[in-house]
Design an enzyme around this catalytic site. Structure first.
Site, short mmCIF file in Angstrom:
data_model
loop_
_atom_site.label_atom_id
_atom_site.label_comp_id
_atom_site.label_asym_id
_atom_site.label_seq_id
_atom_site.Cartn_x
_atom_site.Cartn_y
_atom_site.Cartn_z
CB SER A 161 -4.56 6.32 8.43
OG SER A 161 -4.18 6.85 7.30
CG ASP B 137 -11.05 7.18 4.51
OD1 ASP B 137 -10.49 8.13 3.89
OD2 ASP B 137 -10.59 6.30 5.19
CG HIS C 70 -8.97 8.73 7.21
ND1 HIS C 70 -8.90 7.60 6.50
CD2 HIS C 70 -7.79 8.93 7.81
CE1 HIS C 70 -7.68 7.49 6.56
NE2 HIS C 70 -6.78 8.02 7.50
#
Length: 681
Positions: free
Chosen positions: A539, A622, A654
Site C-alpha cells: 500500500s 483491491d 488489498h
C-alpha cells in the site's frame, strides 16, 4: 554464593541457546497452523471468558472456527460449538447464563442461543440476507444486529426484458468501495425480541440509503445500548454522491426504542465520530472523534457527551496519542483505554474527574480489546508481540501481575527457534530521532554477516507495533536469514500528532529520508552485509518501494511492492475515497496549486532512474489501490529490461487473505530476494 549463581545462570543460558539452535525456523505452513483468537470478552459475573478460535486449513485453503469459553483461571475450557460452520459475533447474555452467536450455512444466516454452561445451541431466527454485529440489550429482552437491506433499483428491475444482462449502471459516486461494486444493498441496524422470529425484527434506519457500521472496517464497536435498554446509539455517515467520497463526517445517532425518534448528538463535529459507549450510570456517552474533516489520520480523541445538558468535553485534550479501544469502569469514574505508545499499544487509565491519564500496562507487547467484569475487579485483554501469537490474559483492575488465561499456541510456538527483536532510535538526516524495531533471525550470531530487509510501513499513518501478523509476520520474514529494520518514519502514530502530520504533502520528502537513514544506520553494523539489502512494503509501503526505486542511490539490491501506489495522477481518478488524496496530495492533479506535489512525490516521475530488480503483487478486487497501479509499475520494469516479476490474485483484495495464495507470495518474494542478494538460507 554470587559467583555460583552467576555460573549457574551462564550454564542455563547456554543450555537454552543450544536447545534453540536445534530448533528450526518457522515456515509458511507453520504460520498457517497457528490458532487465531478473536471476539474475546469477560462474562458479566467475571468467571469466564468467551472467545472464537479459528484455525486455517492450508490443504483446503479455508479456515474453520468454533466458539469456546475458558474459566478466568484458565483451568477449564468449554466448547460451545463444534460444527466448523462459519460463525461470528459470540456475545454473553447480561446474566452470564446465555451465549448467542451468528452462524452461516448454505447462503442463510441464523441467530443461535445456548444456555451456559450446559446448554445446546438452539436457533431463534433465520435470515436470507447477511447479518452481523450481534449484541444483547442490557435488560436481556432484545437482540441488536445489522442486516443487508435493499434500497436501490437493480438493473434487472429497470430492464425486465433483459434479465440476463450482466451490467452495472451508476449516475453518482461512489461506484465501488474497498473490495466491492456498489449494489442495491446497504447495512442497517435492527432490533428484535430475543425469542425471534426474524419477521418481527425492526429496522432502526427504515428507508435510509446509508450504512452502519461504517464501510469497510467498522464493526460492533460502532453500536451501543443504553444501560436501561431504552435507546441505542449507532455510527453513520449520512452522505451520498461526491459529498460521501470527499469527507469523513460520520456522526453518532441515538434511536429511541419507544417512539422511534432519532437524534444526532455530534451535529457540527465535522470529522469521524465513532464508537459510542454509555457510562454504566447512564449519565454520559463516550465516543471517539477526529477534529478535521477529510483527514482520516487526525488525532483520535475520546470525547464525553453529558446526556443531561448535551455538553461535550475532550477527555484526551492533553494526551497526544490515538485512542483505539476503551471501556468504562462499572462505577463510571474511570475509563480504561488502549492507545498508541511509541511502537506498542498499551492500556491507560483515565480518571473522569481529574482528566488524568496514566499508563496501566507495560512492556514491549501489544495490549488489545480490553473488557471488564461487572464488579470492576478484573480486566481481560489480548496480549501479543512479534514473536508470539495473541493469547487472552487478565490483570486486576487495581493493578498487579498479568495472568495468561489461554495457551492455545504456546506449546506449538515453543517448537521453533525464536526470532528476537529490540527497539532502536536512529538519527534522520535532519537530526530528528526515528523509532525502529530491529528483528533478528532465529539462531542469530552477531559474528556472521546477514542480508537486511528494510520494512516500509503502509497506511501511510499506521504504527509498526508488536502485533503478531499473518501477512507481515516478522518471525516468518526473518526465517530465511534476514535481519529486519522497521522504522516508524514520519507519518506513523505513537509519537505525537505532529509526527503523524509530517507526512502530509511530503510523501517523498522526510519520511523517505527517515527510511533511508534507518537502512544506512543498520548497514554500519558488523553483522549486516551492506551489499545484500532489500526493501519491501504494501500500500503506502508499496509506494515507498516504488519511490525508492528511483531515488535510492544504490542502497538496495531488490524491491518488493504489494498493492503499491505508483502514479498519483491515475490513483486520484481510480481510488474510491477521495477525501484521502484531497488531504494528502492537496487535491486534484488538474488544479495548478497541486502540480508541484504530484511532480515531487509520485513514483512514476522517477521511473527513468529505475535500475534495480523488482517483484510486484496485487489483488484484482483491491479498489482502494487498483491493480492497474501495479501493472503500470511492472510495465516500466519490463520495458527498462529489469529483472522483474508480477503476481496477480484475481480473488484477493488489498490483502492476501488465503493461506495457499500467501504461501505462493512468500516463496516467490523470498526466492526473488535470495537470487538478487546471493542469500543462501
Amino acid at each position: 554464593m554470587l559467583k555460583k549463581i552467576s555460573i549457574c545462570m551462564l550454564i542455563a543460558v547456554s543450555i537454552v541457546l543450544q536447545l534453540n539452535a536445534q530448533k528450526k525456523a518457522i515456515t509458511v505452513e507453520d504460520l498457517y497452523s497457528v490458532t487465531r483468537i478473536s471476539d474475546y470478552t469477560i462474562s458479566p459475573d467475571g468467571k469466564w471468558v468467551l472467545y472464537k478460535a479459528t484455525k486455517p486449513n492450508m490443504q483446503e485453503n479455508k479456515s474453520y472456527g468454533n466458539i469456546y469459553a475458558v474459566s478466568i483461571d484458565g483451568k477449564q475450557t468449554i466448547q460451545i460449538t463444534n460444527d466448523n460452520e462459519p460463525k461470528s459475533y459470540p456475545v454473553w447474555g447480561p446474566k452470564s447464563d446465555r451465549v448467542a452467536y451468528i452462524a452461516s450455512k448454505d447462503g442463510t444466516n441464523h441467530i443461535y442461543v445456548c444456555d451456559f454452561p450446559n446448554g445446546t445451541p438452539s436457533k431463534v431466527a433465520t435470515f436470507n440476507e447477511d447479518i452481523g454485529n450481534l449484541d444483547y440489550a442490557p435488560n436481556g429482552n432484545y437482540f441488536s444486529f445489522t442486516k443487508k437491506v435493499k434500497v436501490r433499483q437493480t438493473v434487472a428491475e429497470k430492464y425486465p426484458n433483459y434479465s440476463k444482462a450482466n451490467v452495472l449502471i451508476y449516475d453518482s459516486l461512489p461506484a465501488r468501495h474497498w473490495d466491492h461494486w456498489i449494489d442495491e444493498n446497504v447495512s442497517h441496524l435492527f432490533i428484535m425480541p430475543v425469542s425471534g422470529p426474524a419477521s418481527v425484527a425492526r429496522d432502526v434506519m427504515q428507508g435510509e440509503p446509508f450504512d452502519t457500521p461504517l464501510v469497510p472496517f467498522g464493526g460492533k464497536e460502532e453500536i451501543a445500548w443504553s444501560p436501561d435498554s431504552k435507546e441505542i446509539a449507532y455510527t453513520c455517515k449520512k452522505y451520498a454522491g461526491v459529498d460521501f467520497v470527499r469527507n469523513t463526517n460520520s456522526d453518532i445517532y441515538i434511536y429511541q426504542i419507544e417512539g422511534g425518534g432519532t437524534k444526532n448528538i455530534t451535529e457540527g463535529m465535522m470529522g469521524y465520530d465513532k464508537m459510542p459507549v454509555y457510562s454504566p450510570d447512564g449519565k454520559t456517552i463516550a465516543f471517539t472523534s477526529q477534529l478535521r474533516n477529510g483527514f482520516e489520520s487526525d488525532k483520535v480523541r475520546l470525547m464525553l457527551y453529558n446526556r443531561a445538558n448535551a455538553n461535550l468535553s475532550d477527555l484526551t485534550k492533553d494526551f497526544d496519542q490515538w485512542v483505539f479501544n476503551y471501556l468504562w469502569a462499572p462505577d463510571s469514574r474511570n475509563i480504561f483505554l488502549t492507545a498508541t505508545n511509541q511502537g506498542t499499544y498499551q492500556i491507560f487509565k483515565a480518571e473522569i474527574s481529574t482528566r488524568k491519564i496514566t499508563q496501566f500496562s507495560k512492556g514491549n507487547c501489544d495490549f488489545t480489546s480490553p473488557s471488564i467484569s461487572a464488579d470492576g475487579k478484573t480486566i481481560v485483554f489480548g496480549m501479543t508481540n512479534m514473536a508470539r501469537p495473541l493469547e487472552i490474559c487478565s490483570i486486576p483492575a487495581s493493578g498487579g501481575d498479568v495472568v495468561q488465561i489461554t495457551r492455545l499456541n504456546t506449546e506449538f510456538i515453543d517448537k521453533f527457534a525464536p526470532s528476537t527483536f529490540e527497539e532502536r532510535w536512529i538519527k534522520s538526516t535532519d537530526g530528528k530521532m526515528v523509532h525502529c524495531w530491529v528483528v533478528y533471525p532465529p539462531n542469530f550470531d552477531k559474528n556472521k554477516k546477514y542480508p537486511l530487509i528494510t520494512y516500509c510501513q503502509g497506511g501511510p499513518q499506521q504504527m509498526i507495533s508488536q502485533a503478531y501478523g499473518y501477512r507481515w509476520n516478522m518471525s516468518l520474514l526473518t526465517s530465511r536469514g534476514y535481519v529486519i529494520v522497521a522504522p516508524n518514519r514520519r507519518g506513523c502514530p505513537g509519537f505525537g500528532q505532529d509526527w503523524i502530520d509530517a507526512i502530509t504533502h511530503d510523501w517523498g520528502g522526510m519520511p523517505m529520508q527517515d527510511i533511508m537513514a534507518a537502512t544506512d544506520s543498520m548497514k554500519k553494523e558488523a553483522f549486516i552485509d551492506p551489499d545484500k539489502c532489500v526493501a519491501m512494503g504494501a500500500s503506502a509501503g508499496g509506494f515507498t518501494t516504488f519511490w525508492l526505486a528511483g531515488n535510492h542511490e544504490g542502497r538496495y539490491k531488490a524491491f518488493m511492492s504489494h498493492c503499491g501506489v505508483f502514479d498519483f495522477v491515475s490513483m486520484y481518478g481510480s481510488t474510491e475515497e477521495l477525501f484521502f488524496p484531497d488531504w494528502e496530495y492537496g487535491g486534484p492533479y488538474w488544479e495548478a496549486q497541486n502540480k508541484a506535489f504530484y511532480e515531487k512525490n509520485s513514483p512514476h516521475m522517477f521511473a527513468d532512474k529505475w535500475d534495480t530488480p523488482m517483484i510486484i503483487s496485487t489483488g484484482e478486487k483491491d479498489f482502494r489501490v487498483p491493480y492497474t497501479q501495479s501493472l503500470e509499475a511492472f510495465t516500466v520494469a519490463q520495458l527498462k529490461g529489469l529483472a522483474s516479476e508480477l503476481i496477480v490474485y484475481p480473488e484477493e483484495t488489498h490483502f492476501i487473505a488465503k493461506s495457499q495464495e500467501y504461501a505462493v507470495w512468500f516463496n516467490e518474494v523470498f526466492n526473488f530476494f535470495d537470487r538478487h542478494t546471493g542469500n543462501k538460507p
